[in-house]
Design a protein around this motif. Structure first.
Motif, short mmCIF file in Angstrom:
data_model
loop_
_atom_site.label_atom_id
_atom_site.label_comp_id
_atom_site.label_asym_id
_atom_site.label_seq_id
_atom_site.Cartn_x
_atom_site.Cartn_y
_atom_site.Cartn_z
N GLY A 376 -0.09 11.15 2.33
CA GLY A 376 -1.86 11.41 1.35
C GLY A 376 -2.35 10.96 2.36
O GLY A 376 -2.47 9.54 2.22
N ASP A 377 -3.99 11.68 2.36
CA ASP A 377 -5.19 11.17 2.76
C ASP A 377 -4.93 10.62 4.06
O ASP A 377 -5.43 9.70 4.47
N ASN A 403 3.92 7.93 0.12
CA ASN A 403 2.82 7.71 -0.47
C ASN A 403 1.54 8.60 -0.75
O ASN A 403 0.83 9.26 0.14
N PRO A 404 1.49 9.42 -2.02
CA PRO A 404 1.23 10.27 -2.22
C PRO A 404 -0.43 10.12 -2.05
O PRO A 404 -1.48 10.98 -1.73
N ARG A 405 -0.98 9.02 -2.62
CA ARG A 405 -2.20 8.37 -2.80
C ARG A 405 -2.93 9.72 -3.61
O ARG A 405 -2.65 10.23 -4.79
N THR A 406 -4.19 10.06 -3.03
CA THR A 406 -4.55 10.97 -4.35
C THR A 406 -4.39 12.44 -3.96
O THR A 406 -5.07 13.30 -4.35
N GLU A 407 -3.92 13.37 -3.12
CA GLU A 407 -3.29 13.92 -2.89
C GLU A 407 -1.67 14.32 -3.48
O GLU A 407 -1.30 13.69 -4.77
N GLN A 460 5.24 2.36 -3.96
CA GLN A 460 5.33 3.67 -3.17
C GLN A 460 3.16 3.67 -3.99
O GLN A 460 3.24 3.84 -5.42
N ILE A 461 2.74 4.65 -3.05
CA ILE A 461 0.43 4.60 -3.95
C ILE A 461 0.66 6.05 -4.74
O ILE A 461 0.97 7.00 -3.79
N HIS A 467 2.93 1.63 -7.31
CA HIS A 467 3.53 0.95 -7.79
C HIS A 467 5.24 0.34 -7.17
O HIS A 467 5.19 0.93 -6.03
N HIS A 468 5.56 -0.50 -7.57
CA HIS A 468 7.00 -0.92 -7.09
C HIS A 468 8.02 0.62 -6.82
O HIS A 468 8.53 0.87 -8.01
N PHE A 469 8.09 -0.09 -5.28
CA PHE A 469 9.42 0.74 -5.10
C PHE A 469 9.89 0.65 -3.34
O PHE A 469 8.86 0.21 -2.71
#
Length: 482
Positions: A376-377, A403-407, A460-461, A467-469
Motif C-alpha cells: 500500500g501507499d 504491507n497495506p500500510r494506510t490503504e 507487516q505494516i 507487526h511481527h510477521f
C-alpha cells in the motif's frame, strides 16, 4: 575535525562563527526530533524543512553550531550553505575522514537483483581474504556486526559512520545497493565507487519517478564519472543496452541471453538444487556451481563476475566465492517437507514475479502455487501487471495482503484483480497467514509454493504500525504440521 574545517569544505555563502570555529566536532545531528550534537545540519527535505527548527535547537542548548540554508540571528553561530541536502553526504564523509576512499567498493543498482549481487560479491571478497561491509535492503553488515535499517540506501550519516566503524574492524571491501531514490535525491553525493553494476530496469517506483525515462536517468547517474570508475552492465535488457551505449570507457558487459558480451554463459543447467554453468570471461572458460537457482540469478552471478574481474580478483577466488554462498535471505530462500518445497522471495514487481516464477518453472516437477499481494501507499500501476504475471505463469494463485500500510487491503486486492488472467485458478484471502496456510493445505507432492513480496522482512505494516510477521517462519510452521 574542527568546526571551521568542516564549514570550509561546504563553500558557505555566509559564516557567523561567534568564536566557535575551533571547537572539535563530536557528532553531526540532522533530525529535529533528536537534535543533540556538536553541529546541527538543517536542510529542506521532501516532507520537512528543519531550517525552521535551527534557532530553537541552538537556543535550547542542543547544538553548539548550526549549518543551515537561511540566515539566523547574529547571536547564533551558524553557516549558510546552498542546497543542504546535496551537501550533507560530503559533510558527513568529511567528518568521518572520507572512509569510502579506503575501500575496494562495488555499488549495484537496478530494479531487481541488487541484494543478491551484494551477497555474491561479499562471498567472493571473503574468498579473496578481505573483510567486508555490506549495505543494502537486508541491513548493514560490518564484518560480523549487524545494523537494521529502513531504506535500501540508508542516510549518509549511517553509511559513513558504518564505513568508519568497518575500518576500525579491519574491513577493506564494500558491497552496497544504491537505489534510484538515493541517486535522484543526491543522498550519495560525494561517494565514489571503484565499480558500479547495472542489473536491469523494469516498472517500479513510478509513483516517485513518474516516467520510466526519469527512472532510467536516475539509475544512469551511478555510471558517470561523478560516482564510479568501472561500469559493469547487463546488455541482455533494453535499458542495459541503452546505458552501455552511452559509456565511453571502463565498460564490462554481461549477457545471459547472448554471446555478444564480455561475459556470458556457454551453457548452464538449473535444478531445484542450484545452477551449474560454463561461463566465458573475456574468452576464458570457467565452470561455476551456485546454490542459487534460475536464469535471473545467473544474470546476477555474471554481473558480479564482471565486478570481481574489474578488481583483479583471481578466477579461482571468483569460482569458490560463488560456490560458498548458500542462500540470500528472502531471495528464493528454500524450505521443504514431504516433497513439497516452498520458496520465499522479495519479488514485488511484475518483472520480478516473471523472473522468479519462470526460474521455478524450469525446475518444477509439479504445480506452482503462488501467494502474493502488493504494498500500500506505493506504485499502484504495477498491481494489475503483477496479477497478470502471477496468474499466467502459476498453476494456482492466492492473492493476499503485503504491507497495506494506510490503504484498505481490499482496495489493493481490487486493483490486483483487474489484471487476473481470465480462466486462471485463483483465490482471494486477505489474511496473509491464512493465505500461506491455504497454499500448504492444497499442495501435493512435488508442488512448489512461491511466497512473493516480503522476502527477508520480518514484519507487516498495517496502518502505520509494524507487526511481527515473517513468511519464512509461517511457511515452516505449516509445512512442519504436514
Amino acid at each position: 575535525m574542527l568546526i571551521k574545517d568542516l564549514v570550509e569544505k561546504l563553500n558557505p555563502v555566509k559564516v557567523n562563527y561567534c568564536g566557535k570555529e575551533n571547537i572539535e566536532i563530536k557528532n553531526i545531528a540532522t533530525d529535529s526530533r533528536n537534535p543533540k550534537g556538536t553541529v546541527f545540519f538543517a536542510y529542506r527535505g521532501e516532507s520537512y524543512d528543519s531550517n525552521k527548527d535551527a534557532a530553537n535547537i541552538y537556543n535550547n542548548g542542543d547544538a553548539e553550531f548550526i549549518i543551515c540554508e537561511e540566515e539566523l540571528d547574529n547571536n547564533i553561530p551558524y553557516a549558510v550553505i546552498k542546497n543542504g541536502r546535496s551537501l550533507l553526504p560530503a559533510a558527513v564523509s568529511a567528518f568521518y575522514n572520507e572512509p569510502m576512499k579506503k575501500y575496494r567498493s562495488m555499488a549495484v543498482t537496478g530494479t531487481n537483483g541488487k541484494t543478491t549481487s551484494t551477497y555474491i560479491m561479499e562471498s567472493i571478497f571473503h574468498e579473496a581474504g578481505l573483510k567486508t561491509c555490506r549495505i543494502g535492503t537486508t541491513g548493514i553488515m560490518i564484518d560480523d556486526e549487524f545494523i537494521e535499517i529502513d531504506n535500501t540506501t540508508p542516510s549518509p550519516e549511517l553509511v559513513y559512520s558504518s564505513l568508519a566503524r568497518g575500518l576500525e574492524k579491519g574491513c577493506s571491501a564494500l558491497t552496497m545497493e544504491v537505489s534510484s531514490h538515493a541517486l535522484a535525491q543526491g543522498r550519495i553525493n560525494g561517494a565514489f565507487f571503484e565499480t558500479a553494476v547495472f542489473t536491469n530496469l523494469t516498472g517500479d517506483h513510478l509513483d516517485f519517478h513518474k516516467t520510466m525515462e526519469n527512472y532510467f536517468e536516475a539509475k544512469a547517474l551511478l555510471f558517470t564519472d561523478k560516482y564510479s570508475k568501472n561500469r559493469v552492465v547487463n546488455t541482455g535488457h533494453e535499458y542495459g543496452e541503452k546505458l552501455a551505449a552511452g559509456i565511453k570507457e571502463n565498460l564490462i558487459t554481461f549477457n545471459a541471453l547472448s554471446n555478444n558480451a564480455d561475459i556470458f554463459p556457454v551453457k548452464y543447467t538449473s535444478t531445484v538444487h542450484g545452477l551449474d554453468a560454463e561461463i566465458s570471461v573475456f574468452g576464458k572458460i570457467i565452470n561455476i556451481h551456485s546454490d542459487l537457482i534460475g536464469e535471473y540469478n545467473l544474470e546476477n552471478i555474471l554481473g558480479v563476475i564482471g565486478a570481481a574481474y574489474s578488481f583483479g580478483i583471481s578466477l579461482e577466488n571468483i569460482i569458490n566465492g560463488i560456490k560458498n554462498l548458500k542462500n540470500v535471505p528472502g531471495r528464493l530462500e528454500k524450505f521443504s517437507n514431504k516433497n513439497i518445497t516452498a520458496f520465499v522471495d522479495y519479488a514485488h514487481t511484475d518483472d520480478a514475479l516473471i523472473n522468479a516464477i519462470s526460474s521455478l518453472r524450469q525446475v518444477a516437477k509439479g504445480r506452482i502455487i503462488t501467494v502474493f499481494g502488493a504494498g500500500g501507499d506505493r506504485d499502484a500501476t504495477k498491481r494489475p501487471r503483477m496479477a497478470k504475471a502471477a496468474t499466467e505463469l502459476s498453476d494456482i494463485t492466492i492473492i493476499t495482503s503485503d504491507n497495506p500500510r494506510t490503504e484498505d487491503p481490499l482496495k489493493i486486492i481490487d486493483d490486483i484483480l483487474k489484471g487476473v488472467k481470465q480462466g486462471s485458478t485463483y483465490y482471494v484471502e486477505p489474511d496473509r497467514e491464512k493465505a500461506i496456510a491455504k497454499a500448504v493445505s492444497i499442495a501435493k507432492e512435488h508442488d512448489i509454493i512461491f511466497l512473493a513480496g516480503k522476502g527477508h522482512e520480518d514484519y507487516q505494516i498495517i496502518g502505520k504500525t509494524k507487526h511481527h510477521f515473517d513468511d519464512r517462519q509461517v511457511v515452516q510452521k505449516y509445512l512442519g504440521a504436514l
